[in-house]
Write an enzyme that holds these catalytic residues in place. Sequence first.
Site, PDB file in Angstrom:
ATOM      1  N   LYS A  64       0.886  -1.169   0.000  1.00  0.00           N
ATOM      2  CA  LYS A  64       0.000   0.000   0.000  1.00  0.00           C
ATOM      3  C   LYS A  64       0.918   1.211   0.000  1.00  0.00           C
ATOM      4  O   LYS A  64       1.405   1.645   1.047  1.00  0.00           O
ATOM      5  CB  LYS A  64      -0.883  -0.016   1.249  1.00  0.00           C
ATOM      6  CG  LYS A  64      -2.252   0.601   1.070  1.00  0.00           C
ATOM      7  CD  LYS A  64      -2.236   2.052   0.649  1.00  0.00           C
ATOM      8  CE  LYS A  64      -2.118   2.987   1.840  1.00  0.00           C
ATOM      9  NZ  LYS A  64      -1.902   4.398   1.412  1.00  0.00           N
ATOM     10  N   GLU A  72       8.829   1.424  11.405  1.00  0.00           N
ATOM     11  CA  GLU A  72       9.851   2.474  11.249  1.00  0.00           C
ATOM     12  C   GLU A  72       9.095   3.796  11.273  1.00  0.00           C
ATOM     13  O   GLU A  72       8.322   4.075  10.357  1.00  0.00           O
ATOM     14  CB  GLU A  72      10.588   2.325   9.911  1.00  0.00           C
ATOM     15  CG  GLU A  72      11.369   1.036   9.751  1.00  0.00           C
ATOM     16  CD  GLU A  72      12.626   0.968  10.615  1.00  0.00           C
ATOM     17  OE1 GLU A  72      12.930   1.954  11.314  1.00  0.00           O
ATOM     18  OE2 GLU A  72      13.280  -0.086  10.591  1.00  0.00           O
ATOM     19  N   CYS A 122      13.316  10.996   7.405  1.00  0.00           N
ATOM     20  CA  CYS A 122      13.079  10.557   8.785  1.00  0.00           C
ATOM     21  C   CYS A 122      14.334  10.720   9.627  1.00  0.00           C
ATOM     22  O   CYS A 122      14.260  10.963  10.825  1.00  0.00           O
ATOM     23  CB  CYS A 122      12.624   9.112   8.802  1.00  0.00           C
ATOM     24  SG  CYS A 122      13.774   8.001   7.973  1.00  0.00           S
ATOM     25  N   GLU A 150       7.905  16.405  15.656  1.00  0.00           N
ATOM     26  CA  GLU A 150       8.472  16.250  14.316  1.00  0.00           C
ATOM     27  C   GLU A 150       7.705  17.137  13.336  1.00  0.00           C
ATOM     28  O   GLU A 150       6.480  17.068  13.261  1.00  0.00           O
ATOM     29  CB  GLU A 150       8.367  14.790  13.862  1.00  0.00           C
ATOM     30  CG  GLU A 150       8.971  14.559  12.488  1.00  0.00           C
ATOM     31  CD  GLU A 150       8.732  13.143  11.969  1.00  0.00           C
ATOM     32  OE1 GLU A 150       7.582  12.660  12.043  1.00  0.00           O
ATOM     33  OE2 GLU A 150       9.689  12.537  11.465  1.00  0.00           O
TER      34      GLU A 150
HETATM   35  P1  NAD Z   1       1.745   8.377   7.452  1.00  0.00           P
HETATM   36  O1  NAD Z   1       1.823   7.625   8.720  1.00  0.00           O
HETATM   37  O2  NAD Z   1       0.771   9.472   7.334  1.00  0.00           O
HETATM   38  O3  NAD Z   1       1.407   7.388   6.248  1.00  0.00           O
HETATM   39  C1  NAD Z   1       2.214   6.262   5.964  1.00  0.00           C
HETATM   40  C2  NAD Z   1       1.358   5.221   5.271  1.00  0.00           C
HETATM   41  O4  NAD Z   1       0.385   4.718   6.184  1.00  0.00           O
HETATM   42  C3  NAD Z   1       0.584   5.746   4.067  1.00  0.00           C
HETATM   43  O5  NAD Z   1       0.615   4.780   3.042  1.00  0.00           O
HETATM   44  C4  NAD Z   1      -0.816   5.923   4.627  1.00  0.00           C
HETATM   45  O6  NAD Z   1      -1.830   5.856   3.661  1.00  0.00           O
HETATM   46  C5  NAD Z   1      -0.900   4.742   5.578  1.00  0.00           C
HETATM   47  N1  NAD Z   1      -1.896   4.863   6.641  1.00  0.00           N
HETATM   48  C6  NAD Z   1      -2.322   5.992   7.243  1.00  0.00           C
HETATM   49  N2  NAD Z   1      -3.242   5.685   8.197  1.00  0.00           N
HETATM   50  C7  NAD Z   1      -3.373   4.342   8.198  1.00  0.00           C
HETATM   51  C8  NAD Z   1      -4.175   3.416   8.943  1.00  0.00           C
HETATM   52  N3  NAD Z   1      -5.022   3.829   9.890  1.00  0.00           N
HETATM   53  N4  NAD Z   1      -4.058   2.104   8.674  1.00  0.00           N
HETATM   54  C9  NAD Z   1      -3.203   1.671   7.725  1.00  0.00           C
HETATM   55  N5  NAD Z   1      -2.440   2.493   6.972  1.00  0.00           N
HETATM   56  C10 NAD Z   1      -2.513   3.812   7.211  1.00  0.00           C
HETATM   57  O7  NAD Z   1       3.232   8.879   7.148  1.00  0.00           O
HETATM   58  P2  NAD Z   1       3.713   9.802   5.937  1.00  0.00           P
HETATM   59  O8  NAD Z   1       3.214  11.188   6.175  1.00  0.00           O
HETATM   60  O9  NAD Z   1       3.412   9.122   4.655  1.00  0.00           O
HETATM   61  O10 NAD Z   1       5.294   9.769   6.121  1.00  0.00           O
HETATM   62  C11 NAD Z   1       6.015  10.663   6.920  1.00  0.00           C
HETATM   63  C12 NAD Z   1       6.365  10.009   8.238  1.00  0.00           C
HETATM   64  O11 NAD Z   1       7.112   8.828   7.999  1.00  0.00           O
HETATM   65  C13 NAD Z   1       7.245  10.854   9.138  1.00  0.00           C
HETATM   66  O12 NAD Z   1       6.804  10.737  10.461  1.00  0.00           O
HETATM   67  C14 NAD Z   1       8.625  10.212   8.995  1.00  0.00           C
HETATM   68  O13 NAD Z   1       9.495  10.421  10.083  1.00  0.00           O
HETATM   69  C15 NAD Z   1       8.250   8.789   8.846  1.00  0.00           C
HETATM   70  N6  NAD Z   1       9.320   8.033   8.215  1.00  0.00           N
HETATM   71  C16 NAD Z   1      10.046   7.170   8.981  1.00  0.00           C
HETATM   72  C17 NAD Z   1      11.099   6.446   8.414  1.00  0.00           C
HETATM   73  C18 NAD Z   1      11.925   5.495   9.225  1.00  0.00           C
HETATM   74  O14 NAD Z   1      12.654   4.717   8.640  1.00  0.00           O
HETATM   75  N7  NAD Z   1      11.836   5.507  10.550  1.00  0.00           N
HETATM   76  C19 NAD Z   1      11.385   6.617   7.056  1.00  0.00           C
HETATM   77  C20 NAD Z   1      10.619   7.512   6.314  1.00  0.00           C
HETATM   78  C21 NAD Z   1       9.581   8.204   6.906  1.00  0.00           C
END
Ligand code: NAD
Length: 484
Positions: A176, A252, A286, A388
């Site tokens: 997804k 992550e 991140c 963040e």
């Molecule tokens: P997000 O959590 O909004 O979305 C990530 C994914 O989860 C998307 O595909 C979204 O559609 C899905 N999603 C959202 N709600 C959901 C639910 N209730 N059930 C299942 N899936 C759901 O994150 P984002 O805005 O896409 O990404 C940015 C974030 O990601 C930042 O917090 C960043 O720090 C983090 N990040 C972490 C790493 C790491 O390796 N630790 C790497 C990259 C990004």
Amino acid sequence: MIKNFINGAYAAAADGRTFEKRSPVDNRLLTRIAEASEADVNAAVDAARAALTGQWGRFTVDERVHMLYAVADEIDRRFDDFLAAEVADTGKPVSIARRIDIPRGAANFKVFADAIKNVPTEFFEMATPDGLGAINYTIRRPVGVVAVVCPWNFPLLLMTWKVGPALACGNTVVVKPSEETPQTAALLGEVMNAVGIPKGVYNVVHGFGPNSAGEWLTTHPDVSAITFTGETRTGETIMKAAAVGARPVSLEMGGKNAAIVFADCDFDAAIEGTLLSAFVNTGQVCLGTERIYVERPIFDKFVQALKRGAEDLKLGVPEDIATGIGPVISQEHRNKVLSYYRKAVEDGATVVTGGGAPEMVAELREGAWVQPTIWTGLSEKSTVVQEEIFGPCCHIAPFDTEEEVIRMANDTAYGLSASLWTTNLRRGHRVSAALEAGIVWVNSWFLRDLRTAFGGAKQSGIGREGGVHSLEFYTELKNVCVKL
Ligand code: NAD
């Protein structure tokens, strides 16, 4: 239109629904995306489950390794297609995507193919009362159908970082992608078909989180394990979903990473490294730095040098070779980042540079542009220093002692990464050990050997990815005891 990829074929949503993908650069409509219905998600999971016991399940490790190398080679062959898709979705400079996103997208398949090929197995001889003994050995079995839920900041790179090891271990996946960045995950379906990966091994469903593809996938009872990268709050929701059926989960999540700059550092290297860590990919990394702590004797000099560096970053379109920084991912994210910019001022920050929305030329005015921003003067407890932001911004604070800066750096709910800049070797080791973070860089940032453990402490993650650590998540270890 970008379609779902289910059982080796592209398909519109069963109920015909679509959603828009707009360009972060100028907000023009790029394409429409098939929004998976619950029936589509079910079909993808069914296809993935069926594929586990089909031809894919009968491949030897060598055969899988061979196929994953072919996937990597095919991504390389279609490099320009992947590059164009990634740049269109994210608005990031071509120079970054060409150097980081697409090469790493391909490399992730080779790295984990090598890892599974070279991983040793346990073997124990044991004594038995009859004197004949027994032997024990472990074999690795795939976990099953893996749900792969991805963010938008490095779409292909972070998705293949999970799909690579999942497939290397013999699993099947339903991906997804983020609703913001669907294109490279979709394109990877063509690659899978081109190299002969069996139908149903790699599936993609597009949509959102709650009451959409994300929720339907992660709550599906036939999903065996869930791997997620994204925000901590989303990770918590996914962890609850994984609890039903006691399924393994790898998370992550977010970070509020610190850079610590000691007065004895190589000053130019520290400026170059922290500038990169705060602003590259428009701060949407991140591992990026949003808190910088500088030892007092060099504080003013450091602030001025970083200010000059930030002001030299040219905001521009991806194709322009001079572009240092692109837009953020969307209007929605821009509004979130700008709300933190306002909050910083309300809380009494000194705005060293930036602090708002830039004046762009007419054709870019609708894009998701924000200024690279540096603040000083905020309390460690202020929202902007604690939460963040995920934008091109950082707060710089002075410190006087090593003990004080360790306390400040650790005073966060997150624990993803940290970097420190010093020429004192003993201090480098000592402070690294004291920092509550999954990854610590000394005199560098973002230097990654893909065999090493990657992941966050505290609210930044659960589990580790990379090399053999990924194999632990994507395999079930089975002990076989043979009486001799
Ligand atoms: P997000 O959590 O909004 O979305 C990530 C994914 O989860 C998307 O595909 C979204 O559609 C899905 N999603 C959202 N709600 C959901 C639910 N209730 N059930 C299942 N899936 C759901 O994150 P984002 O805005 O896409 O990404 C940015 C974030 O990601 C930042 O917090 C960043 O720090 C983090 N990040 C972490 C790493 C790491 O390796 N630790 C790497 C990259 C990004």
